[in-house]
Design a protein around this motif. Structure first.
Motif, short mmCIF file in Angstrom:
data_model
loop_
_atom_site.label_atom_id
_atom_site.label_comp_id
_atom_site.label_asym_id
_atom_site.label_seq_id
_atom_site.Cartn_x
_atom_site.Cartn_y
_atom_site.Cartn_z
N ILE A 1 20.11 13.35 -9.03
CA ILE A 1 19.11 13.07 -8.75
C ILE A 1 19.18 13.23 -7.24
O ILE A 1 19.91 12.57 -6.35
CB ILE A 1 18.47 11.55 -8.98
CG1 ILE A 1 18.39 11.56 -10.45
CG2 ILE A 1 17.06 11.61 -8.14
CD1 ILE A 1 18.10 9.93 -10.89
N ILE A 2 18.52 14.42 -6.69
CA ILE A 2 18.92 14.64 -4.99
C ILE A 2 17.22 14.93 -4.51
O ILE A 2 16.46 14.79 -5.23
CB ILE A 2 19.45 15.96 -4.94
CG1 ILE A 2 18.81 16.92 -5.31
CG2 ILE A 2 21.03 15.72 -5.59
CD1 ILE A 2 19.69 18.54 -4.97
N GLY A 3 17.45 14.84 -3.26
CA GLY A 3 16.06 14.92 -2.54
C GLY A 3 16.15 14.39 -1.28
O GLY A 3 17.13 13.57 -0.87
N PRO A 4 15.18 14.46 -0.08
CA PRO A 4 15.18 14.05 0.95
C PRO A 4 15.06 12.46 1.07
O PRO A 4 14.67 11.59 0.22
CB PRO A 4 14.03 14.52 1.80
CG PRO A 4 13.08 14.81 0.50
CD PRO A 4 13.96 15.25 -0.48
N SER A 5 15.63 11.84 2.29
CA SER A 5 15.74 10.18 2.20
C SER A 5 14.12 9.88 2.26
O SER A 5 13.38 10.70 2.93
CB SER A 5 16.33 9.99 3.63
OG SER A 5 17.67 10.37 3.74
N GLY A 6 13.98 8.86 1.69
CA GLY A 6 12.71 8.43 1.65
C GLY A 6 11.79 9.00 0.52
O GLY A 6 10.65 8.62 0.17
N GLY A 7 12.46 9.98 -0.56
CA GLY A 7 11.73 10.53 -1.46
C GLY A 7 11.44 9.77 -2.83
O GLY A 7 10.96 10.04 -3.66
N GLY A 8 12.16 8.53 -2.74
CA GLY A 8 11.97 7.68 -4.10
C GLY A 8 13.17 7.63 -4.84
O GLY A 8 13.15 7.21 -5.93
N LYS A 9 14.34 8.12 -4.39
CA LYS A 9 15.50 8.41 -5.24
C LYS A 9 15.97 7.01 -5.58
O LYS A 9 16.31 6.94 -7.04
CB LYS A 9 16.58 9.31 -4.96
CG LYS A 9 16.19 10.80 -4.36
CD LYS A 9 17.42 11.41 -3.70
CE LYS A 9 18.02 10.74 -2.75
NZ LYS A 9 17.26 10.63 -1.38
N SER A 10 16.44 6.23 -4.89
CA SER A 10 16.84 5.02 -5.00
C SER A 10 16.21 4.03 -5.67
O SER A 10 16.51 3.19 -6.74
CB SER A 10 17.52 4.22 -3.76
OG SER A 10 18.85 4.96 -3.42
N SER B 1 0.94 -1.10 -0.15
CA SER B 1 -0.03 -0.09 0.15
C SER B 1 0.62 1.21 0.05
O SER B 1 0.49 2.30 -0.07
CB SER B 1 -0.86 -0.03 1.25
OG SER B 1 -0.28 0.05 2.42
N LEU B 2 2.18 1.06 -0.01
CA LEU B 2 3.01 2.32 -0.07
C LEU B 2 3.58 2.74 -1.27
O LEU B 2 4.24 1.88 -2.15
CB LEU B 2 4.27 1.89 0.77
CG LEU B 2 5.44 3.02 1.15
CD1 LEU B 2 4.90 4.13 1.75
CD2 LEU B 2 6.60 2.45 1.74
N GLU B 3 3.01 3.87 -1.72
CA GLU B 3 3.36 4.50 -3.07
C GLU B 3 4.75 5.30 -2.71
O GLU B 3 4.81 6.04 -2.18
CB GLU B 3 2.40 5.30 -3.50
CG GLU B 3 2.40 5.72 -4.96
CD GLU B 3 1.24 6.75 -5.33
OE1 GLU B 3 0.58 6.45 -6.21
OE2 GLU B 3 1.24 7.77 -4.55
N VAL B 4 5.53 4.61 -3.70
CA VAL B 4 6.96 5.34 -3.64
C VAL B 4 7.40 6.21 -4.68
O VAL B 4 7.83 7.37 -4.59
CB VAL B 4 7.95 4.24 -3.31
CG1 VAL B 4 9.25 4.80 -3.45
CG2 VAL B 4 7.71 3.21 -2.18
N LEU B 5 6.86 5.82 -5.95
CA LEU B 5 6.76 6.73 -7.22
C LEU B 5 5.39 6.88 -7.73
O LEU B 5 4.78 5.79 -7.88
CB LEU B 5 7.82 6.08 -8.24
CG LEU B 5 9.20 5.78 -7.62
CD1 LEU B 5 10.03 4.96 -8.78
CD2 LEU B 5 9.94 6.96 -7.41
N ASN B 6 5.08 8.12 -8.22
CA ASN B 6 3.82 8.53 -8.38
C ASN B 6 3.99 9.51 -9.85
O ASN B 6 4.03 10.44 -9.97
CB ASN B 6 3.11 9.42 -7.31
CG ASN B 6 1.63 9.65 -7.74
OD1 ASN B 6 1.34 9.16 -8.81
ND2 ASN B 6 1.07 10.40 -7.20
N ASP B 7 3.87 8.55 -10.95
CA ASP B 7 3.53 9.20 -12.32
C ASP B 7 4.48 10.29 -12.55
O ASP B 7 4.30 11.16 -13.00
CB ASP B 7 2.13 9.85 -12.18
CG ASP B 7 1.66 10.11 -13.67
OD1 ASP B 7 1.85 9.38 -14.55
OD2 ASP B 7 0.87 11.31 -13.96
N ILE B 8 5.66 9.38 -12.68
CA ILE B 8 7.00 10.04 -13.09
C ILE B 8 7.24 10.15 -14.73
O ILE B 8 7.15 9.10 -15.26
CB ILE B 8 8.32 9.35 -12.52
CG1 ILE B 8 8.18 9.88 -11.04
CG2 ILE B 8 9.53 10.12 -13.12
CD1 ILE B 8 9.50 9.37 -10.20
N ASN B 9 7.66 11.28 -15.12
CA ASN B 9 7.62 11.65 -16.60
C ASN B 9 8.83 12.31 -16.49
O ASN B 9 8.87 13.62 -16.30
CB ASN B 9 6.45 12.14 -17.33
CG ASN B 9 5.25 11.25 -17.47
OD1 ASN B 9 4.98 10.57 -18.38
ND2 ASN B 9 4.28 11.40 -16.45
#
Length: 245
Positions: free
Chosen positions: A37-46, A18-26
């Motif tokens: 690719i940068i961003g906070p931990s848990g943002g979906g980068k890896s 039920s955990l959505e990690v990536l949402n409609d990336i284009n």
């Protein structure tokens, strides 16, 4: 930056239960482009990076590499994955093999290179990295920085068209970070297409053509490196940069 798209990402979604990690990336990545690719931990980068070569299977969407949809059930993902090199946080070297064996086993088994050809190529890369004296060493005898440089060479041995780096310096002692970043910079100058998940902001600015800010499973900002740092638009990015710069 001009050039042909080498990777096209369309409507990419990834969930773990039920955990959505990536949402409609284009987004698209061009040949010879370097994108951090940068961003906070848990943002979906890896997770995003691992979806690009299907180490994680997308829940939906398309990953189009050189015109081929890697998410299609009709293709042999292993054939295409050979052209997408991956360097991990923790090196993933074979501890029971010396450096030369680590570097030559895949080109010989998968690409059909002769031992002589593979070893000659490996030695050339090791000399470029200043590691030719480590050819018979085992991973346990190497520093973290040396292991990561060997891991980069191992990917290059497969003659990839794209290199993916998943926080390549996060497991290193501070004094070893520079030697690995220098190798990545040299690859950028040589024209290698690279996507790099990193927390090293100064490095990201110096080496990148573009920077993506990934937060909450979405691309919150996608700008040239200078614009990204000098003129951030998104309130979330502005807040993030204040904390990390």
């Amino acid at each position: 930056m001009e050039g042909n798209n080498i990777i096209e990402v369309r409507n990419l979604c990834k969930s773990f239960g039920s955990l959505e990690v990536l949402n409609d990336i284009n987004t698209d990545f061009k040949e010879k482009e370097v994108v951090s690719i940068i961003g906070p931990s848990g943002g979906g980068k890896s997770t995003f990076l691992r979806c690009l070569n299907l180490l994680e299977t997308p829940t939906s969407g398309q990953i189009i590499f050189n015109g081929v949809d890697l998410c299609s059930k009709k293709i042999d993902i292993n054939v295409h994955r050979q052209k997408i090199g991956m360097v991990f946080q923790h090196f993933n070297l074979f501890n029971n093999m010396n450096v030369m064996k680590n570097l030559t086993i895949a080109p010989m088994k998968i690409n059909g290179k002769s031992r002589e050809e593979a070893e000659e190529k490996a030695l050339g890369f090791l000399k470029r990295m200043g590691l030719e004296d480590k050819v018979n060493a085992y991973p346990a005898q190497l520093s973290g920085g040396q292991k990561q440089r060997i891991a980069i060479v191992r990917s290059l041995m497969m003659e990839p068209e794209v290199m993916l780096f998943d926080e390549p310096t996060s497991a290193l002692d501070p004094e070893m970070i520079g030697e690995v970043l220098d190798v990545i910079k040299q690859l950028a100058y040589d024209g290698m297409t690279m996507l790099i998940v990193t927390h090293e902001m100064r490095f990201a600015r110096e080496v990148s053509d573009r920077i993506l800010f990934l937060d909450g499973g979405k691309i919150d900002e996608d700008r040239s490196a200078d614009e990204f740092f000098d003129d951030p638009k998104s309130p979330r990015l502005i807040s993030f940069l204040k904390k990390v710069l």
